[in-house]
Design a protein around this motif. Structure first.
Motif, PDB file in Angstrom:
ATOM      1  N   ASP A 496      51.621-137.089  16.165  1.00 49.29           N
ATOM      2  CA  ASP A 496      51.566-136.755  15.614  1.00 49.29           C
ATOM      3  C   ASP A 496      50.773-135.794  15.342  1.00 49.29           C
ATOM      4  O   ASP A 496      50.529-134.142  14.820  1.00 49.29           O
ATOM      5  CB  ASP A 496      52.631-136.770  14.580  1.00 49.29           C
ATOM      6  CG  ASP A 496      54.152-136.997  15.012  1.00 49.29           C
ATOM      7  OD1 ASP A 496      54.525-136.952  16.083  1.00 49.29           O
ATOM      8  OD2 ASP A 496      54.957-137.695  14.429  1.00 49.29           O
ATOM      9  N   ALA A 500      48.872-131.985  16.091  1.00 44.85           N
ATOM     10  CA  ALA A 500      49.092-130.784  14.408  1.00 44.85           C
ATOM     11  C   ALA A 500      47.918-130.635  14.734  1.00 44.85           C
ATOM     12  O   ALA A 500      47.828-129.110  14.236  1.00 44.85           O
ATOM     13  CB  ALA A 500      49.799-131.711  13.021  1.00 44.85           C
ATOM     14  N   ARG A 503      47.760-127.986  17.062  1.00 43.10           N
ATOM     15  CA  ARG A 503      48.967-126.072  16.567  1.00 43.10           C
ATOM     16  C   ARG A 503      47.579-125.702  16.080  1.00 43.10           C
ATOM     17  O   ARG A 503      47.389-124.657  15.857  1.00 43.10           O
ATOM     18  CB  ARG A 503      49.985-126.917  15.259  1.00 43.10           C
ATOM     19  CG  ARG A 503      50.628-125.701  15.281  1.00 43.10           C
ATOM     20  CD  ARG A 503      52.010-126.322  14.647  1.00 43.10           C
ATOM     21  NE  ARG A 503      53.137-126.135  16.026  1.00 43.10           N
ATOM     22  CZ  ARG A 503      53.135-125.505  16.594  1.00 43.10           C
ATOM     23  NH1 ARG A 503      53.629-124.560  16.543  1.00 43.10           N
ATOM     24  NH2 ARG A 503      55.035-126.051  17.503  1.00 43.10           N
ATOM     25  N   GLY A 524      55.485-119.915  18.005  1.00 50.89           N
ATOM     26  CA  GLY A 524      56.172-120.505  17.962  1.00 50.89           C
ATOM     27  C   GLY A 524      55.938-121.631  17.981  1.00 50.89           C
ATOM     28  O   GLY A 524      55.809-122.500  17.966  1.00 50.89           O
ATOM     29  N   ASP A 525      57.497-122.414  17.620  1.00 51.13           N
ATOM     30  CA  ASP A 525      57.816-123.696  18.007  1.00 51.13           C
ATOM     31  C   ASP A 525      57.278-124.651  19.378  1.00 51.13           C
ATOM     32  O   ASP A 525      56.730-125.994  19.085  1.00 51.13           O
ATOM     33  CB  ASP A 525      59.171-124.295  17.963  1.00 51.13           C
ATOM     34  CG  ASP A 525      59.801-123.594  16.496  1.00 51.13           C
ATOM     35  OD1 ASP A 525      59.139-124.191  15.516  1.00 51.13           O
ATOM     36  OD2 ASP A 525      61.313-123.469  16.311  1.00 51.13           O
ATOM     37  N   ASP A 526      57.547-124.056  20.699  1.00 51.17           N
ATOM     38  CA  ASP A 526      56.977-124.622  21.745  1.00 51.17           C
ATOM     39  C   ASP A 526      56.185-124.312  22.186  1.00 51.17           C
ATOM     40  O   ASP A 526      55.259-122.993  21.760  1.00 51.17           O
ATOM     41  CB  ASP A 526      57.823-123.433  22.529  1.00 51.17           C
ATOM     42  CG  ASP A 526      56.913-124.685  24.442  1.00 51.17           C
ATOM     43  OD1 ASP A 526      56.137-125.240  24.269  1.00 51.17           O
ATOM     44  OD2 ASP A 526      57.610-123.526  25.445  1.00 51.17           O
ATOM     45  N   LEU A 527      54.339-125.541  21.633  1.00 48.14           N
ATOM     46  CA  LEU A 527      52.947-125.271  20.935  1.00 48.14           C
ATOM     47  C   LEU A 527      52.542-125.051  22.844  1.00 48.14           C
ATOM     48  O   LEU A 527      51.537-124.312  22.734  1.00 48.14           O
ATOM     49  CB  LEU A 527      52.381-126.447  20.756  1.00 48.14           C
ATOM     50  CG  LEU A 527      51.002-127.100  20.836  1.00 48.14           C
ATOM     51  CD1 LEU A 527      50.699-125.728  19.460  1.00 48.14           C
ATOM     52  CD2 LEU A 527      50.607-128.037  20.101  1.00 48.14           C
ATOM     53  N   ALA A 530      53.179-121.161  23.264  1.00 49.90           N
ATOM     54  CA  ALA A 530      52.221-119.649  22.725  1.00 49.90           C
ATOM     55  C   ALA A 530      51.535-120.388  22.734  1.00 49.90           C
ATOM     56  O   ALA A 530      50.912-119.268  23.275  1.00 49.90           O
ATOM     57  CB  ALA A 530      52.986-120.870  21.549  1.00 49.90           C
TER      58      ALA A 530
END
Length: 798
Positions: A496, A500, A503, A524-527, A530
Motif C-alpha cells: 500500500d 501510495a 500515486r 482518478g481512482d484508477d491509478l 490516470a
C-alpha cells in the motif's frame, strides 16, 4: 622646647624606674660618680624624642641601651612647647638579633599626634623644627661634640648650617630647576623631531586631495543618476531569464512523464497477500476453539502437584520398607556379636579373679621364701635364733611368674570389657536407627490413608501432562499464526505504501506540469489509467512548448545585451574618472563600494593633511615655549648652585652667629676675647687686650676653647629659629655634657656666672659635671647614684 618630666625604666643604668621632675629647675646639674648614669639622663631625653642614643648615633643600635638582663626599655618624656605639654614615649624590646623600637607614641592631651615609629619621626621634626643632628648641635651637646662646630672645616660647617637653617630647600629648588631644564630641552628636541613627521603635509598636497575628492563625488552623483535605469534593465533581464527558464523547464517536465512498469505487479502482489491473511485467520480460529476446549478440562483436573506428592509418598514408603529389612539384619548381627562379647568378657573376668587369688597366695609365702634364701647350715636363724641344720627347698622366680600371669589376665579383662562396651553401643545405635525408620514409615503410612495406589496416580499424572502438552502446542500454533498474519499485514502495508508512493509520483509529475503553467487532466481512482492518460497528454503538448522555448531564448539574449551595454558605459566613466578596477566587469554594488572607499580615502587624506598643518602650527608654538622654559630653568639652576646663592646665605648666617657668639664670648672672657671669621670662613679669635689681634680659634687653651664653644652653642640656639627657612619652635633649653674640668678657677667662675645668667633669663640650662665647685653653685642638683642593682636619681635643692 622645655623638658618637664622624664620617666625611664630598663634604660642603660636605670634597671628600675626613675621619675625626674624638671619643673622650676631653670638651672640644674646632673652630678654623680663616673659610670653612675648622668649622661644616660640626657640620652633618655634624646631617645624619647628621636629614638636614637647620642653616644651610639645610630637608630638601629638600641640594644646596648636596654639594661643588661632586661627584656625591654621604656622612656617617656613630658615637654612643653609654647606652654602646651606633649608626651613622647618609646619602648625598645630585645629580639633574637638585637632590639626593635616599633612601639612609639606622641600625645598632646587626649590627642594622639603619632602612633608608630615612622609617624613619630616626622611629627617630632615638625613640632620641634629640628632633626636629630640639629638637636644635638643646638640643644643637647653630648660628650666629645661640644667644640666640634668651633673646629669644623668651612665645608662641614656650611653643610651643618644648611641642615640647621633648612637651606636644603634651595638645593632642592636648584635640583628641580636643573631637572626642568633637561625636561624642557628634551621636550624641545622631541617636538622638533616630531615636526619632521609632518613633512608631507603641505598646501599643494591638500589641493590634490580635495581635487580627488571632487572627482570621486562627481562619479558618485553620476552613478546615483543612472542606477534606476540599469535596475530597470536588470529587472527586464530577470523577467526574460525566468520566463525562458520556465518554458524550458516545462519541456523537460513534459518529456519526463512515464508510466512505471512495476505498477501492475504491485496490484497482483496485494491480492495474493490478502488471500494469505484469510487462510491464516481460519487456522487461528481452529486453534482458538481447541484452546477453549482444553482450558476448562485442565482447570477441573486434580491438582498435579498434590498427585505428584502422593506418588512421592508411595515411593518413600517403598524405600523405608527396604531400609527396615536391611536394618533388621544389621540389628540381629549386632545382638549376636553382643552376646559373644559378653561371654568372652565373663570368662576374662573369671580368669583375672583366679590369677589374683594365685598372686595373693604366692605373695603370702614370699617373705619366707626370701628368708630361706638367706639361711646357711650351722648358722642361727635370724627369726628363731635356732641353728639351721639343713636348708629348705625353695623354687626360684615363683612370685615373678604369678605377677606376670596376673598382668596378662587383667589386660585380657580390659580388652574383653572394651569389646563388650563397643558391642553394647552398636546394638543401641542399630536399635535406635531401626526404631526411627519404623516411625518414619508409620508417618508416611498415615499420610497415605485414603490415597490412590501408585499405578492410578501415575496414570492421572500422565493424562494431565498429555492435555497440558496439547494445550501448549495449540498456544504455540496460535503465536506462530499470529506472527505470520502480522508479517502478511506488514507486507500488504508495504505494498500500500508503494502504491501510495506511486500515486504521489504520478501526482508530483502532474503538479510539476501545473507549476510551469500547464493544465494536465486530473488523476482518478484508477491509478494505471490516470497515469497512462497523463503520459498521452504530455506527449501531445511537447512540440508547441519547444517552439515557445526558442522564442523566449531570443528575448532573454536581447535583455542581457541591453543591461550589459548600460554597465559598460558606467565602467568606462569610472575608468575616465581615475578609478582602478580589479574586476573588468564590476556590478553596481562593487562600483558603489569602490566609489565610497575612494571617497573615504580622499576625505581622510584631506582631513589628515589639514590636521597635520594644524599640528605643525601647534608644534612650532610648543617649540618656542620649550625653548623659553629651558632658558628660564637653566638660568635659575645656575643662580641656585651651592657655590652661589646657598653659599651667600650661609655666609650671612655665619656672620650673624659670629656677632651673637662674639658678644657672649666677651661676657664670658671679661672682654678679653671676641670672635670673627676670615675670608675662608674659618673662625678666628679677636684678642681685645692685644690690639684686637686675630688668630685661629685652634690656638685657644682648653678653658678658652670651652668659652668659645659655649658662646657658639648659645648663639646657635638663639639664632637658628630666626634664620631657618621654615622656622623652628622656641628653644627654651640647652644641655651641656661635661667640658668644665679643664677650666681654671677664674674661668670656671665666669662660666658659672654666665650659665646662672642664662638660667635667670627664662632658658633652662642643664649641665653634666664632675666639678664640685660648679655643682655647688647650681641651685638644683639631680644626684645620680649607682647601687648594686640599679642607678637612682634624686633631686636636691640648694
Amino acid at each position: 622646647m622645655r623638658p618637664v618630666r622624664l620617666y625611664a625604666e630598663g634604660f642603660t643604668a636605670f634597671r628600675e624606674a626613675i621619675d625626674v621632675d624638671f619643673r622650676t629647675a631653670d638651672y640644674f646639674a646632673l652630678v654623680g660618680p663616673t659610670g653612675a648614669g648622668k649622661s644616660s639622663v640626657l640620652d633618655a631625653i634624646c631617645f624619647a624624642l628621636y629614638g636614637i642614643v647620642p653616644r651610639y648615633n645610630d637608630e638601629r643600635a638600641v640594644a646596648p641601651a636596654i639594661t643588661q638582663g632586661a627584656a625591654e626599655a621604656k622612656v617617656s618624656l613630658t615637654f612643653e612647647i609654647d606652654g602646651i605639654e606633649h608626651i613622647a614615649t618609646r619602648v625598645a624590646r630585645r629580639t633574637k638579633t638585637g632590639a626593635t623600637t616599633k612601639e612609639a607614641r606622641l600625645e598632646r592631651g587626649s590627642e594622639v599626634l603619632a602612633g608608630d615609629v615612622k609617624a613619630m619621626g616626622s611629627a617630632i621634626a615638625d613640632l620641634i623644627g629640628l632633626n636629630f643632628a640639629q638637636f644635638t648641635r643646638c640643644v643637647l651637646l653630648p660628650q666629645g661634640e661640644f667644640a666640634r662646630f668651633l673646629h669644623d672645616t668651612p665645608g662641614d660647617r656650611q653643610d651643618l648650617l644648611v641642615r640647621l637653617l633648612d637651606l636644603g630647600v634651595y638645593t632642592l629648588m636648584q635640583s628641580r630647576a636643573s631637572e626642568l631644564a633637561r625636561e624642557h630641552k628634551q621636550a624641545h628636541d622631541l617636538t622638533q623631531q616630531r615636526l619632521g613627521d609632518f613633512a608631507q603635509c603641505t598646501a599643494e598636497r591638500l589641493d590634490e586631495a580635495r581635487a580627488a575628492l571632487d572627482v570621486t563625488r562627481a562619479f558618485r552623483d553620476h552613478l546615483r543618476e543612472h542606477v534606476p535605469h540599469i535596475a530597470q534593465l536588470d529587472r527586464a533581464v530577470v523577467t526574460a531569464v525566468e520566463h525562458a527558464a520556465q518554458i524550458r523547464e516545462s519541456v523537460t517536465r513534459l518529456e519526463a512523464v512515464r508510466v512505471p512498469p512495476e505498477i501492475d505487479q504491485l496490484g497482483s502482489q496485494r491480492t495474493a497477500g490478502l488471500a494469505r491473511i484469510s487462510i491464516i485467520d481460519r487456522d487461528l480460529a481452529t486453534e482458538a476453539a481447541e484452546i477453549d476446549r482444553l482450558e476448562p478440562v485442565l482447570a477441573a483436573a486434580p491438582d498435579g502437584a498434590r498427585l505428584q506428592r502422593h506418588l512421592e509418598l508411595h515411593e518413600r514408603r517403598e524405600t523405608l520398607d527396604a531400609e527396615l529389612g536391611v536394618l533388621a539384619t544389621q540389628l540381629a548381627t549386632a545382638e549376636s556379636d553382643q552376646a559373644a562379647a559378653a561371654a568372652t568378657c565373663d570368662r576374662a573376668v573369671a580368669a583375672a579373679i583366679e590369677a589374683q587369688r594365685a598372686h595373693d597366695h604366692t605373695a603370702a609365702h614370699a617373705g619366707a621364701l626370701e628368708l630361706a634364701a638367706t639361711l646357711e647350715v650351722g648358722a642361727p636363724c635370724p627369726v628363731c635364733r635356732q641353728v639351721v641344720s639343713s636348708l629348705p627347698q625353695v623354687e626360684p622366680g615363683a612370685l615373678q611368674r604369678v605377677r606376670e600371669l596376673l598382668d596378662q589376665a587383667r589386660a585380657a579383662e580390659t580388652t574383653a570389657r572394651a569389646r563388650r562396651s563397643d558391642a553394647d553401643a552398636l546394638v543401641h545405635s542399630e536399635r535406635g536407627r531401626h526404631a526411627a525408620t519404623i516411625e518414619q514409615r508409620d508417618a508416611v503410612m498415615r499420610e497415605l490413608e485414603g490415597v490412590d495406589p501408585p499405578e492410578s496416580l501415575r496414570a492421572s499424572l500422565a493424562h494431565i501432562a498429555a492435555q497440558r502438552s496439547e494445550l501448549e502446542q495449540r498456544r504455540r500454533a496460535v503465536r506462530e499464526h499470529t506472527q505470520q498474519r502480522n508479517e502478511a499485514v506488514a507486507y500488504i502495508a508495504s505494498i500500500d505504501r508503494d502504491l501510495a508512493g506511486a500515486r504521489d509520483v504520478c501526482g508530483s509529475q502532474r503538479d510539476a506540469l501545473v507549476a510551469v503553467g500547464l493544465a494536465p487532466p486530473p488523476i482518478g481512482d484508477d491509478l494505471v489509467g490516470a497515469w497512462q492518460g497523463l503520459a498521452t497528454w504530455a506527449a501531445a503538448q511537447t512540440p508547441a512548448r519547444r517552439h515557445d522555448a526558442e522564442t523566449a531564448q531570443v528575448a532573454e539574449a536581447a535583455a542581457i545585451d541591453a543591461a550589459r551595454s548600460a554597465r559598460a558605459s558606467l565602467v568606462q566613466h569610472a575608468i575616465q574618472s581615475g578609478f582602478e578596477l580589479a574586476d573588468p566587469e564590476p556590478d553596481i554594488d562593487q562600483l558603489r563600494e569602490i566609489a565610497a572607499a575612494r571617497e573615504q580615502r580622499a576625505a581622510e587624506a584631506a582631513e589628515r593633511i589639514e590636521a597635520g598643518l594644524a599640528e605643525i602650527e601647534s608644534l612650532q608654538a610648543r617649540i618656542a615655549q620649550s625653548r623659553d622654559d629651558h632658558e628660564v630653568a637653566a638660568e635659575l639652576a645656575r643662580l641656585l648652585k651651592s657655590n652661589g646663592f646657598e653659599k651667600w646665605l650661609v655666609n650671612e648666617a655665619l656672620q650673624r652667629l659670629v656677632v651673637g657668639a662674639s658678644a657672649t664670648l666677651e661676657d664670658l672672657s671679661g672682654g678679653h676675647y671676641g670672635l670673627a671669621v676670615d675670608d675662608r670662613n674659618d673662625f678666628e679669635v679677636v684678642d681685645h687686650r692685644n690690639a684686637d689681634e686675630r688668630r685661629p680659634a685652634r690656638t685657644l687653651s682648653g678653658g678658652e676653647t670651652f668659652q668659645a664653644s659655649l658662646a657658639l652653642s648659645l648663639a646657635l640656639a638663639d639664632e637658628v629659629g630666626a634664620m631657618a627657612a621654615g622656622g623652628v619652635a622656641k628653644l627654651d633649653a640647652i644641655f651641656l655634657d661635661e667640658g668644665f674640668g679643664t677650666l681654671d678657677p677664674d674661668s670656671l667662675d665666669v662660666v658659672a656666672t654666665t650659665l646662672e645668667s642664662l638660667g635667670s633669663r627664662g632658658r633652662m640650662v642643664g649641665v653634666v659635671t664632675h666639678v664640685r665647685e660648679l655643682a655647688e653653685r647650681v641651685p638644683v642638683r639631680f644626684e645620680v647614684v649607682q647601687t648594686a642593682r640599679t642607678s637612682t636619681v634624686t633631686r636636691v635643692e640648694a
